[in-house]
Design a protein around this motif. Structure first.
Motif, short mmCIF file in Angstrom:
data_model
loop_
_atom_site.label_atom_id
_atom_site.label_comp_id
_atom_site.label_asym_id
_atom_site.label_seq_id
_atom_site.Cartn_x
_atom_site.Cartn_y
_atom_site.Cartn_z
N ASP A 70 0.82 -1.20 0.00
CA ASP A 70 0.00 0.00 0.00
C ASP A 70 0.86 1.27 0.00
N ARG A 71 2.17 1.09 -0.02
CA ARG A 71 3.10 2.21 -0.11
C ARG A 71 4.29 1.79 -0.97
N ASP A 72 4.94 2.80 -1.59
CA ASP A 72 6.19 2.54 -2.28
C ASP A 72 7.26 3.44 -1.67
N ALA A 73 8.42 3.52 -2.31
CA ALA A 73 9.53 4.26 -1.72
C ALA A 73 9.26 5.76 -1.63
N VAL A 74 8.30 6.25 -2.40
CA VAL A 74 7.95 7.68 -2.35
C VAL A 74 6.75 7.91 -1.43
N THR A 75 5.67 7.18 -1.64
CA THR A 75 4.45 7.44 -0.88
C THR A 75 4.59 7.06 0.59
N TYR A 76 5.58 6.25 0.94
CA TYR A 76 5.85 5.92 2.34
C TYR A 76 5.98 7.19 3.18
N LEU A 143 11.46 -0.69 0.74
CA LEU A 143 11.87 -0.47 2.12
C LEU A 143 13.33 -0.06 2.19
N LEU A 144 14.20 -0.75 1.46
CA LEU A 144 15.62 -0.44 1.49
C LEU A 144 15.89 0.99 1.01
N THR A 145 15.14 1.42 0.02
CA THR A 145 15.31 2.80 -0.46
C THR A 145 14.91 3.80 0.62
N THR A 146 13.81 3.53 1.33
CA THR A 146 13.41 4.45 2.41
C THR A 146 14.47 4.49 3.50
N LEU A 147 15.10 3.37 3.77
CA LEU A 147 16.15 3.33 4.79
C LEU A 147 17.37 4.13 4.35
N ALA A 148 17.73 4.03 3.08
CA ALA A 148 18.86 4.81 2.56
C ALA A 148 18.55 6.30 2.63
N VAL A 149 17.30 6.66 2.32
CA VAL A 149 16.90 8.07 2.40
C VAL A 149 16.99 8.57 3.83
N GLU A 150 16.44 7.83 4.77
CA GLU A 150 16.46 8.29 6.15
C GLU A 150 17.89 8.37 6.69
N ALA A 151 18.71 7.38 6.36
CA ALA A 151 20.10 7.40 6.83
C ALA A 151 20.84 8.61 6.28
N THR A 152 20.56 8.97 5.03
CA THR A 152 21.27 10.08 4.41
C THR A 152 20.83 11.42 4.97
N VAL A 153 19.53 11.60 5.15
CA VAL A 153 19.04 12.85 5.73
C VAL A 153 19.59 13.01 7.15
#
Length: 226
Positions: A70-76, A143-153
C-alpha cells in the motif's frame, strides 16, 4: 533510487549505512553531546534513533507478508510530517531512552554492528518480497530505499557540528533527490545541490526568496516530509 536494477536499493543502503557508520565510528563521548540538525537532539540521541531504525529494518526484512503493498519508496513518506504531536512525542521518547546509555561507546558499538547486520540482511533479501513496517506494506526493495533516504538525511543532521566527518554517500543523496522529486511531482530546480534540496525538502532549512521564485506555486508544499 534505481527502479530498473533490483540490486540498486541494497547498494544504496550499503553505501548510505557505510558512510553513516564512518561518521560515527570515531566519535568520542564529548562529541556525542554536540547538537544536530534535529530539534532537541544531541549526536547521541540521533545515533540512538538511527539504531532503532536499523533494528526496525531487521524485523521488517524477516517479516514477509502476503498482503498487497500500500506504499512505495515515495508514498511511504506521506505519513511523516514535521510539527505534529507524534513528531514531538517521538523526540521525547528518543531522548529518554537514549539517555540510558551512560557510556557512548556502548551505543556506538551497538549502532555499528546493527547497521552491518542490516546491510547483510538487505543484500540477502528478495527485493520483490512484500514486508510490513510502520503499519504499511512495501516491497523489500522499496523499504531499502526508504532506509537509505532516512540514513542520508540524518547523516546531514548528525554532522552539522562535525565539519571533518565523512560526507553522505552519493547513492544516498541520489535516493533522497528522487524521493523528493516524486513527492513534489516534478524535478527540483537544477541548480539546487543535493544537500540543499535534502534540507529544504525535509524542513531542515527554510526556502529562500530565490527558491520560492523557482518553485512557483509548488513552494507552498514544502516541506515535503520531515
Amino acid at each position: 533510487m534505481n527502479t530498473t536494477d533490483p540490486a540498486g536499493p541494497a547498494r544504496a543502503l550499503r553505501a548510505s549505512y557505510g558512510a553513516a557508520s564512518a561518521a560515527v565510528a570515531d566519535l568520542d563521548d564529548e562529541e556525542s553531546w554536540l547538537p544536530t540538525g534535529c530539534t532537541g537532539w544531541a549526536v547521541r540521541d540521533l545515533v540512538f534513533h538511527c539504531l532503532q531504525d536499523a533494528q526496525r529494518a531487521l524485523v521488517a526484512l524477516h517479516t514477509p507478508v502476503r498482503e498487497p503493498a500500500d506504499r512505495d519508496a515515495v508514498t511511504y513518506w506521506q505519513d511523516w510530517q514535521p510539527g505534529t504531536t507524534g513528531a514531538a512525542n517521538g523526540r521525547r521518547w528518543v531522548r529518554v531512552n537514549g539517555s540510558m546509555f551512560l557510556d557512548f561507546g556502548q551505543l556506538r558499538g551497538l549502532y555499528l554492528e546493527t547497521l552491518a547486520a542490516t546491510v547483510h540482511a538487505a543484500e540477502a533479501a528478495d527485493p520483490a518480497q512484500r514486508v510490513a513496517t510502520q503499519g504499511h506494506v512495501l516491497t523489500a526493495g522499496d523499504l531499502l530505499t526508504t532506509l537509505a533516504v532516512e540514513a542520508t538525511v540524518h547523516h546531514l543532521d548528525l554532522t552539522v557540528r562535525l565539519p571533518r566527518a565523512p560526507k553522505p554517500a552519493p547513492e544516498g543523496l541520489t535516493a533522497v533527490r528522487a524521493t523528493l522529486d516524486g513527492l513534489l511531482g516534478r524535478p527540483a530546480p537544477p541548480d539546487w545541490t543535493d544537500e540543499h534540496y535534502a534540507r529544504v525538502g525535509t524542513g531542515r532549512a527554510p526556502l529562500t526568496g530565490a527558491d520560492r521564485a523557482a518553485l512557483g506555486t509548488t513552494a507552498d508544499r514544502f516541506p515535503l516530509f520531515g
